[in-house]
Design a protein around this motif. Structure first.
Motif, short mmCIF file in Angstrom:
data_model
loop_
_atom_site.label_atom_id
_atom_site.label_comp_id
_atom_site.label_asym_id
_atom_site.label_seq_id
_atom_site.Cartn_x
_atom_site.Cartn_y
_atom_site.Cartn_z
N LEU A 148 0.84 -1.21 0.00
CA LEU A 148 0.00 0.00 0.00
C LEU A 148 0.87 1.25 0.00
CD1 LEU A 148 -2.77 -0.98 2.59
CD2 LEU A 148 -2.98 -0.94 0.10
N ASP A 149 1.90 1.25 0.82
CA ASP A 149 2.80 2.41 0.87
C ASP A 149 3.47 2.67 -0.48
OD1 ASP A 149 2.20 2.73 3.55
OD2 ASP A 149 4.03 1.75 4.28
N ARG A 191 2.21 1.88 -3.34
CA ARG A 191 1.17 2.00 -4.38
C ARG A 191 1.30 0.85 -5.39
NH1 ARG A 191 0.69 5.19 -0.69
NH2 ARG A 191 0.01 7.37 -0.89
N LEU A 224 -4.33 -0.12 -4.93
CA LEU A 224 -4.13 1.28 -4.57
C LEU A 224 -3.14 1.93 -5.53
CD1 LEU A 224 -5.05 3.31 -2.36
CD2 LEU A 224 -2.90 2.84 -1.19
N ASN A 225 -3.57 2.12 -6.75
CA ASN A 225 -2.73 2.76 -7.76
C ASN A 225 -3.64 3.53 -8.71
OD1 ASN A 225 -1.26 2.98 -10.42
ND2 ASN A 225 0.37 2.11 -9.17
N ASN A 234 -10.02 -1.25 -2.82
CA ASN A 234 -9.17 -0.12 -3.20
C ASN A 234 -9.37 0.25 -4.67
OD1 ASN A 234 -8.01 0.08 -0.64
ND2 ASN A 234 -6.39 -1.39 -1.14
N ALA A 270 -4.96 7.85 -4.99
CA ALA A 270 -4.32 6.86 -4.14
C ALA A 270 -3.87 7.48 -2.82
CB ALA A 270 -3.14 6.23 -4.87
N ASP A 271 -3.39 8.71 -2.88
CA ASP A 271 -2.93 9.38 -1.65
C ASP A 271 -4.09 9.61 -0.69
OD1 ASP A 271 -0.35 9.39 -2.58
OD2 ASP A 271 -0.39 11.48 -3.23
N ARG A 281 -6.83 7.92 -0.54
CA ARG A 281 -7.37 6.63 -0.13
C ARG A 281 -6.45 5.88 0.83
NH1 ARG A 281 -10.78 3.09 1.78
NH2 ARG A 281 -10.26 0.95 1.21
N HIS A 282 -5.18 6.24 0.88
CA HIS A 282 -4.18 5.44 1.58
C HIS A 282 -4.55 5.14 3.03
CE1 HIS A 282 -0.35 4.81 3.84
NE2 HIS A 282 -0.16 3.95 2.85
N VAL A 314 -5.19 1.41 4.55
CA VAL A 314 -4.43 0.84 5.67
C VAL A 314 -5.38 0.37 6.76
CG1 VAL A 314 -2.81 1.38 7.54
CG2 VAL A 314 -2.32 2.14 5.19
#
Length: 216
Positions: A100-101, A103, A109-110, A176, A186-187, A189-190, A194
């Motif tokens: 996830l971090d 992406r 998550l991208n 995601n 993505a930012d 949603r991060h 998580v």
């Protein structure tokens, strides 16, 4: 040229051909749609014969899914490579959060435009959806084998455990991807991704913890 050099050159040529076919296919699929492009059109764009194309990609769906091939056994590799004293579930949780971090597209998550278009294309083609189900099954079997061999789980227990873990990872990625498809970045949603991952792995730990805390 010595004998050692020739195999190296042949392998590099095969890799270039493989990449050329893949790149041509993805470009055509994204422009026209998966169902609207024939294998013959891909072969023509890649400047190879249909016979050569099928030697590299046995099915039309493989032209897309091969991009994810390394991920099919990813969870199994994480379990096998975990540090001593780390449970399989803890290793997988850490790996998913790191994805996830980073992406990583496999986490859903991208928000890169190409990744979004590929996801939409896969979801819109029933044969690709079916092929992804086979991909998921492959991930379950690979993870089950790793759990059986490294966590001392009986075969059936390992398979039942793997199915649950892969299903949670899959559902998290789908969640995601749905957020990305709706236009969320993505930012943005991060944090939610998580939190969802922590929930998913906490639920797994609650039900499977005792099964995955054997000898590391």
């Amino acid at each position: 040229m010595d004998d050692d050099a020739r195999p190296g050159l042949r392998e590099r040529k095969k890799q270039r051909t493989h990449a050329a076919i893949s790149d041509a296919a993805i470009a055509l699929f994204l422009e026209h749609g998966f169902n609207q492009v024939s294998v013959a059109q891909v072969a023509e764009a890649a400047e190879v014969s249909k016979r050569t194309l099928f030697a590299y990609f046995p099915t039309k769906e493989d032209l897309v899914v091969h991009r994810l091939a390394d991920h099919e056994t990813e969870s199994a590799r994480v379990v096998r490579a975990r540090e001593a004293g780390t449970t399989p579930l803890a290793a997988l949780r850490g790996h998913f959060l790191a994805g996830l971090d980073a992406r990583d597209p496999i986490t859903g998550l991208n928000d890169h435009p190409v990744a979004l278009r590929l996801t939409r294309m896969i979801n819109d083609a029933p044969t690709l959806v079916a092929r992804m189900d086979r991909f998921k099954r492959g991930a379950e079997l690979a993870l089950a084998e790793a759990l059986h061999e490294t966590a001392n789980l009986p075969d059936l227990t390992a398979r039942l455990t793997a199915v649950q873990i892969v299903s949670v990872q899959w559902e998290l990625a789908q969640e995601n991807a749905a957020h990305m498809a709706s236009g969320e970045s993505a930012d943005d949603r991060h944090a939610g991704a998580v939190a969802d991952a922590e929930l998913g792995f906490a639920l797994l730990d609650r039900g499977l913890g005792s099964l995955t805390r054997g000898p590391a």
